[in-house]
Design a protein around this motif. Structure first.
Motif, mmCIF file in Angstrom:
data_model
loop_
_atom_site.group_PDB
_atom_site.id
_atom_site.type_symbol
_atom_site.label_atom_id
_atom_site.label_comp_id
_atom_site.label_asym_id
_atom_site.label_seq_id
_atom_site.Cartn_x
_atom_site.Cartn_y
_atom_site.Cartn_z
ATOM 1 N N THR A 276 -40.609 6.019 101.616
ATOM 2 C CA THR A 276 -39.502 5.273 101.034
ATOM 3 C C THR A 276 -39.334 3.974 101.815
ATOM 4 N N ILE A 299 -42.300 5.153 97.617
ATOM 5 C CA ILE A 299 -42.150 6.347 96.783
ATOM 6 C C ILE A 299 -40.696 6.572 96.381
ATOM 7 N N ARG A 301 -37.356 6.847 94.330
ATOM 8 C CA ARG A 301 -37.210 7.207 92.911
ATOM 9 C C ARG A 301 -36.869 5.994 92.067
ATOM 10 N N GLU A 324 -44.931 3.912 93.636
ATOM 11 C CA GLU A 324 -45.351 5.167 93.012
ATOM 12 C C GLU A 324 -44.251 6.206 93.262
ATOM 13 N N GLU A 326 -42.074 9.257 93.743
ATOM 14 C CA GLU A 326 -42.490 10.629 93.979
ATOM 15 C C GLU A 326 -41.969 11.542 92.870
ATOM 16 N N GLY A 327 -42.865 12.354 92.333
ATOM 17 C CA GLY A 327 -42.474 13.324 91.327
ATOM 18 C C GLY A 327 -42.354 12.778 89.927
ATOM 19 N N ARG A 328 -42.564 11.489 89.752
ATOM 20 C CA ARG A 328 -42.420 10.905 88.425
ATOM 21 C C ARG A 328 -43.729 10.977 87.670
ATOM 22 N N LYS A 329 -43.693 11.461 86.459
ATOM 23 C CA LYS A 329 -44.880 11.513 85.615
ATOM 24 C C LYS A 329 -44.860 10.328 84.664
#
Length: 387
Positions: A276, A299, A301, A324, A326-329
């Protein structure tokens, strides 16, 4: 002899000026010439990064060449795919008188630099093959074949034909700027593919005592006689793990011997960071890379505002930034599906959400609605939106 290549003087690193670093590394080559009593420096193409280099780039390259010459070495240079062969080779005949031998033309392929100059029977013939753009070169060479293999095969036929006329025992050195099969490229090289094919087999150079290759930026040994010195500086983060170097070797009546790899200093290291924005700005873990060229991947959100400026407060040489979350598709969106049945304001809200990972705030939403109204793209009563 010292084998180097791919100086790319004038190139920047993600927009950061490198002329100081390039000047320093050329000065180190001159120091190496002095320390090792090098007689000849071979530079296998891409002296400059562009066909029309800036005045500052020319000044740095010229100073570097002069320092190497003053250190006692003669130089043999060829042009690469980044160079303008005509510009680099201008005044070649005059430069040769001062110990700078330029090989930038098809007509000069079979015209070797003969060493030592004072010997009645030269012991070494150094042939310089400039980068051969296949379609242009095949006409100049007078051949029907197409592609890199065809033009280099003909160039080497001419080299061998000339070598056969030299005294028995003459040793041969060839400089070439090409992508030879077995070599490994990296992100900073410009493709030279023609019809999808850019590689040539090493067998093209069969029978030569040493082939000083240029074009690929990582030092590589394809076999004992066939080597890439690589670039003296890193020009992409894909080269972060490479140790930049040159090759030193001896040539005498028995052939090539004593090949050694000499590592070069690193004017400024490379570093890649991930985390972050807050972590990168505060973690003591990153204290040792504050003077490095930095590529950061955030990373968070939600995409941080003004992230690069804030990063440079701690890492003044931050040059590249990715986001990028984190956890995002990443959704696979088709335009027709993305806009079907949606108002302009809804589409704009969705665009902001996709780009930064968060919907517009209440204040931003008001600005967005007002802007669309001013553009005549939104009805204040649509979907219950306030005027």
């Amino acid at each position: 002899m010292l084998h180097t290549s791919d100086w790319h003087v004038g190139r920047t690193f993600h927009g950061a000026d490198l002329l100081a670093e390039q000047g320093a590394i050329l000065g180190h080559l001159a120091d190496l010439v002095t320390a090792e009593a090098v007689d000849v420096v071979l530079v296998s193409g891409d002296i400059y990064d562009r066909a029309v280099p800036s005045a500052e780039a020319v000044r740095v390259a010229t100073k570097g060449l002069r320092r190497i010459r003053d250190a006692g070495a003669r130089l043999v240079l060829t042009s690469g795919n980044h160079d303008s062969a005509a510009r680099l080779g201008a005044f070649a005949e005059f430069a040769a008188a001062g110990g700078l031998h330029l090989r930038t033309t098809v007509s000069g392929i079979a015209d070797p630099v003969l060493l030592p100059e004072e010997a009645s029977e030269p012991a070494v013939a150094v042939y310089g093959i400039p980068y051969l753009e296949p379609e242009t070169a095949r006409h100049a060479l007078g051949i029907e074949g197409r592609g890199h293999t065809a033009v280099l095969t003909e160039a080497m036929r001419r080299v061998r034909e000339d070598l056969a006329t030299r005294p028995s025992g003459t040793r041969s050195i060839v400089l070439a700027h090409a992508f030879v099969t077995g070599g490994m490229g990296c992100d900073s090289e410009r493709t030279i593919a023609v019809g999808g094919v850019e590689q040539v087999p090493g067998s093209v150079f069969e029978g030569i005592d040493y082939v000083a290759l240029g074009h690929l930026h990582g030092a590589q040994v394809l076999d004992e006689r066939l080597r890439y010195s690589g670039s003296p500086l890193a020009y992409s983060f894909s080269e972060m793990s490479q140790r930049k170097s040159v090759f030193l070797f001896d040539v005498d009546e028995s052939g090539v011997s004593g090949i050694e790899r000499r590592y070069l200093p690193v004017p400024r290291r490379l570093a890649t960071l991930r985390g972050t924005l807050e972590e990168l700005l505060t973690s003591a873990e990153h204290d040792d890379v504050t003077d490095c060229f930095v590529s950061a991947t955030l990373i968070d959100r939600v995409r941080p505002v003004d992230a690069m400026r804030r990063l440079r407060e701690r890492f003044p040489y931050a040059v590249h930034l990715d986001w990028e979350p984190e956890g995002r598709k990443e959704p696979v969106l088709r335009y027709a599906e993305a806009v079907r049945g949606r108002s302009d304001v809804d589409i704009a809200r969705g665009f902001l959400d996709d780009c930064r990972g968060a919907p517009p705030s209440e204040r931003e939403d008001a600005w967005l609605v007002a802007a669309l109204e001013a553009a005549g793209k939104h009805d204040p009563g649509q979907d219950g939106e306030p005027a």
